[in-house]
Design a protein around this motif. Structure first.
Motif, PDB file in Angstrom:
ATOM      1  N   LEU A 130      46.845  32.472  41.432  1.00  0.00           N
ATOM      2  CA  LEU A 130      46.382  33.474  40.467  1.00  0.00           C
ATOM      3  C   LEU A 130      46.694  34.892  40.932  1.00  0.00           C
ATOM      4  CD1 LEU A 130      43.015  31.973  39.189  1.00  0.00           C
ATOM      5  CD2 LEU A 130      45.187  32.142  37.968  1.00  0.00           C
ATOM      6  N   ASP A 131      46.558  35.142  42.238  1.00  0.00           N
ATOM      7  CA  ASP A 131      46.897  36.474  42.769  1.00  0.00           C
ATOM      8  C   ASP A 131      48.380  36.781  42.549  1.00  0.00           C
ATOM      9  OD1 ASP A 131      44.319  36.977  43.582  1.00  0.00           O
ATOM     10  OD2 ASP A 131      44.659  36.388  45.664  1.00  0.00           O
ATOM     11  N   GLU A 170      48.971  37.549  38.962  1.00  0.00           N
ATOM     12  CA  GLU A 170      48.501  38.910  38.690  1.00  0.00           C
ATOM     13  C   GLU A 170      49.565  39.930  39.126  1.00  0.00           C
ATOM     14  OE1 GLU A 170      44.869  41.657  40.276  1.00  0.00           O
ATOM     15  OE2 GLU A 170      44.406  39.556  39.858  1.00  0.00           O
ATOM     16  N   GLN A 171      50.154  39.708  40.291  1.00  0.00           N
ATOM     17  CA  GLN A 171      51.209  40.606  40.780  1.00  0.00           C
ATOM     18  C   GLN A 171      52.424  40.565  39.859  1.00  0.00           C
ATOM     19  OE1 GLN A 171      51.966  39.386  44.822  1.00  0.00           O
ATOM     20  NE2 GLN A 171      49.943  40.023  45.527  1.00  0.00           N
ATOM     21  N   GLN A 217      51.827  42.726  36.853  1.00  0.00           N
ATOM     22  CA  GLN A 217      51.978  44.137  37.213  1.00  0.00           C
ATOM     23  C   GLN A 217      53.456  44.499  37.371  1.00  0.00           C
ATOM     24  OE1 GLN A 217      49.309  44.034  40.576  1.00  0.00           O
ATOM     25  NE2 GLN A 217      47.602  44.801  39.355  1.00  0.00           N
ATOM     26  N   ILE A 267      43.964  37.436  33.267  1.00  0.00           N
ATOM     27  CA  ILE A 267      44.837  38.250  34.112  1.00  0.00           C
ATOM     28  C   ILE A 267      45.385  39.430  33.308  1.00  0.00           C
ATOM     29  CG2 ILE A 267      47.039  38.280  35.351  1.00  0.00           C
ATOM     30  CD1 ILE A 267      46.318  35.441  36.324  1.00  0.00           C
ATOM     31  N   LYS A 273      42.641  41.935  33.228  1.00  0.00           N
ATOM     32  CA  LYS A 273      42.405  42.517  34.554  1.00  0.00           C
ATOM     33  C   LYS A 273      43.490  43.526  34.936  1.00  0.00           C
ATOM     34  CE  LYS A 273      41.452  41.089  39.308  1.00  0.00           C
ATOM     35  NZ  LYS A 273      41.346  39.954  40.228  1.00  0.00           N
ATOM     36  N   THR A 274      44.731  43.261  34.512  1.00  0.00           N
ATOM     37  CA  THR A 274      45.855  44.129  34.884  1.00  0.00           C
ATOM     38  C   THR A 274      46.167  45.177  33.817  1.00  0.00           C
ATOM     39  OG1 THR A 274      47.466  42.581  33.935  1.00  0.00           O
ATOM     40  CG2 THR A 274      46.964  42.339  36.291  1.00  0.00           C
TER      41      THR A 274
END
Length: 118
Positions: A65-66, A69-70, A73, A100, A103-104
């Motif tokens: 998930l991280d 997320e990147q 972005q 996500i 969040k972003t």
């Protein structure tokens, strides 16, 4: 989809299409990121619409998930004319994608299918 990812350029429609599917592992995510950057360096992003097609993507494990997320972005910083994210047919995966995106502060458009890409 046997291959878990593909990146292609539709020069006629000015689309840069990144397709992901299956149950991604860390090695798949790394391979996808490398292919994405290699193919992306071949085009003038400001003239293209990015389409990330995650329709066949299975639920993403917590450790990825991280990285996802990147990726969101990164998509927003590359200067594409427009960005579309095709949500997964899996309700759980689509929920992960929407979280996500929120969040972003994802600047792209979430759509249900490739037919919704304009």
């Amino acid at each position: 989809m046997t291959q878990k990812y593909n990146v292609e350029t539709d020069q006629a429609k000015k689309l840069f299409i990144a397709t992901v599917g299956g149950f991604f592992q860390m090695s798949d995510a790394e391979g996808f990121a490398l292919k994405f950057m290699q193919e992306g360096s071949q085009i003038k992003t400001s003239e293209y619409t990015l389409v990330v097609n995650a329709y066949e993507l299975s639920t993403v494990k917590q450790d990825l998930l991280d990285m996802l997320e990147q990726a969101f972005q990164m998509y927003m910083t590359l200067g594409f004319k427009n960005i579309y994210m095709v949500e997964s047919k899996s309700a759980i995966t689509s929920m992960q994608i929407r979280k996500i995106a929120e969040k972003t502060n994802f600047s792209g458009v979430l759509v249900k299918s490739m037919d919704d890409v304009k």
